[in-house]
Design a protein around this motif. Structure first.
Motif, short mmCIF file in Angstrom:
data_model
loop_
_atom_site.label_atom_id
_atom_site.label_comp_id
_atom_site.label_asym_id
_atom_site.label_seq_id
_atom_site.Cartn_x
_atom_site.Cartn_y
_atom_site.Cartn_z
N SER A 404 0.83 -1.20 0.00
CA SER A 404 0.00 0.00 0.00
C SER A 404 0.86 1.25 0.00
O SER A 404 0.59 2.22 -0.72
N GLY A 437 -6.17 4.14 -4.93
CA GLY A 437 -7.07 3.03 -5.18
C GLY A 437 -6.58 2.13 -6.30
O GLY A 437 -5.50 2.33 -6.86
N ILE A 438 -7.40 1.12 -6.61
CA ILE A 438 -7.06 0.15 -7.64
C ILE A 438 -7.81 0.49 -8.92
O ILE A 438 -9.03 0.67 -8.91
N TRP A 466 -9.70 -7.73 -2.66
CA TRP A 466 -9.32 -6.33 -2.83
C TRP A 466 -10.53 -5.57 -3.37
O TRP A 466 -11.23 -6.06 -4.28
N ALA A 468 -12.59 -1.31 -3.54
CA ALA A 468 -12.47 0.14 -3.37
C ALA A 468 -13.01 0.55 -2.00
O ALA A 468 -14.03 0.02 -1.55
N THR A 474 -8.17 2.01 -1.02
CA THR A 474 -8.31 0.57 -1.20
C THR A 474 -8.70 -0.08 0.13
O THR A 474 -8.26 0.35 1.20
#
Length: 493
Positions: A404, A437-438, A466, A468, A474
């Protein structure tokens, strides 16, 4: 089934005082010796109102058959039998009812002993045995019955149990373990076969009758033996204390129960129990515990050595990719070493992971942060987790926090929050950040991600997802077990 407190509670303030209730509790904690010496049941009848009594406690003998198969606690005494109990209450003397009571096919002989406290009779003990048993008594039973008679008279005089009595605590010596009757000078008058066997293993002669017990035990002590200060007091029967002695690897626990009449010392009953096997097992456990702690300590030292070698090799490398890989390996080893350091402080096969989790998260964040400041905190509780689970969980949290920090914030500052909720042996852990975020459709295929997935699904027998985080960032959700695979086999679907 009502307990003693439930029965005594309504009587306090009317028939009893709070001090009386404490005395009755103390008597119940120590009356097993009377039941065993007399091979008879003991029933405690407590007055709840004028002329009415309730059975507040019941003690069955360990040395003979009981006369009450069913539970009798909480039952009220029939009015036809109240006269004898009232006589014992009013006169303060032991009463033997003349009428015969029957329990099925056999008659019951009964003696009623007033329980005196601070000069007042507050209850009555009914000592009950099968009629005719006295005619078939052995010499052993006869002297034990005589000792029980003295204790009953002490109950009626308010001198039993003694104020400093340790009571019949769990694991302490009892009459069936071995009993010795000594006079006021400490000379053995009688001894049960189990007591003779116990003292024989200590090195004393087989026939103790006529010998001064304290002298014989003192002669058997090895030179430089550590002796408890209470030993002489117990062996002479001068106080209601407990002690322990060890000679040539044999451990005996002993307890003295002084006997008296009208403040005159009559001697004592010495209860003795051979606890050699118990102490041997305790020593084995202590040795095992020390070995486990030493193993964890050595594993921690070895892992720290490996970590130092990886760190040294990373510094000497000229290739950034190699340096980065070695630094990540060094961090993973350090996380496992931290768990073993915590385990080395305790002999348990588990540890409280809360403190370890805080260290792991803060260290992983600090090591991974190079161009920005990321604040990492932990909330909730992990509780006790097995040692193998702790090592795996430490690596997983370290990987997630490091990932992260390195990929979720770029070069801006941020925050990471690790939360944990526990229900039984199940853990729900969230690793939350407020980073970028992803991206949709992003493939999570890095080495750290593959390591985390493998550890969670394999070692932790759980799942990891995983997603949001509302508001940006995340949310990594882990569901896992706090116990190892040998404790619980089912998996999360």
């Amino acid at each position: 089934m009502p307990h003693l407190n439930d029965i005594l509670g309504p009587a306090i303030g009317e028939q009893l005082t709070s001090e009386d209730a404490v005395w009755l509790h103390k008597l119940v904690s120590d009356w097993q010796v009377i039941a065993d010496l007399s091979s008879a049941d003991l029933l405690m009848w407590v007055p709840v109102q004028a002329g009415r009594f309730v059975a507040a406690a019941h003690c069955r003998p360990a040395t003979g058959a009981t006369v009450h198969i069913d539970d009798v606690i909480g039952r009220h005494l029939p009015g036809t039998r109240a006269g004898a109990l009232l006589e014992a209450m009013e006169t303060g003397a032991i009463v033997t009812p003349l009428d015969t009571r029957w329990a099925g096919t056999y008659a019951i002989s009964e003696r009623l002993i007033p329980v005196v406290h601070n000069g007042r009779t507050i209850a009555v003990l009914a000592l009950q045995s099968a009629s005719g048993a006295a005619n078939a008594m052995s010499p052993l039973q006869r002297w034990q019955m005589a000792a029980a008679e003295i204790l009953c008279n002490m109950v009626a005089a308010g001198t039993f149990p003694a104020e400093d009595s340790p009571g019949s605590k769990r694991g302490g010596p009892r009459v069936p373990d071995g009993a010795v009757h000594i006079d006021a000078d400490g000379v053995v008058l009688h001894a049960s076969p189990n007591a003779i066997s116990a003292f024989t293993r200590l090195g004393l002669p087989g026939n103790l009758v006529g010998e001064t017990l304290a002298e014989k035990v003192t002669e058997a002590l090895e030179e430089h033996t550590t002796v408890e200060e209470t030993l002489a007091v117990v062996l002479m029967g001068r106080a209601s204390w407990r002690t322990e002695v060890e000679v040539h690897g044999t451990h005996l626990a002993m307890r003295a129960i002084p006997l008296s009449r009208n403040k005159e010392r009559l001697g004592a009953i010495i209860l003795v129990r051979d606890i050699t096997e118990i102490r041997y097992r305790e020593l084995e456990l202590m040795t095992k515990d020390a070995t486990i702690r030493e193993i964890h300590h050595r594993v921690k030292n070895n892992l720290q050595t490996v970590s130092a070698l990886l760190r040294l090799q990373a510094r000497r490398s000229q290739f950034p990719e190699v340096k980065e890989a070695l630094e990540e390996a060094e961090r993973r080893v350090s996380m496992i070493a931290m768990v073993h350091e915590a385990l080395s402080q305790s002999a348990d096969s588990s540890l409280n992971f809360d403190e370890v989790a805080g260290k792991v998260v803060r260290m992983a964040s600090a090591v991974a942060s190079s161009h920005n400041y990321v604040r990492a905190t932990v909330e909730g509780t992990f509780g006790e987790v097995d040692s193998d689970v702790a090592s795996t969980l430490a690596v997983v949290l370290s990987e997630l926090v490091s990932n992260s920090v390195e990929h979720g914030f770029g070069e801006v500052d941020g925050e990471i929050l690790v939360t944990s909720e526990r229900s039984g042996d199940d853990l729900v852990i969230h690793v939350l950040d407020n980073g970028v975020g992803i991206a949709d459709g992003a493939a999570l295929s890095g080495l750290g991600t593959r390591i985390v997935k493998t550890l969670v699904r394999g070692e932790l027998r759980g799942t990891i997802d995983w997603g949001a985080r509302p508001g940006g960032g995340t949310d990594v959700t882990i569901r896992a077990h706090a116990r190892g695979a040998n404790v619980k086999r089912e998996r999360y679907e």
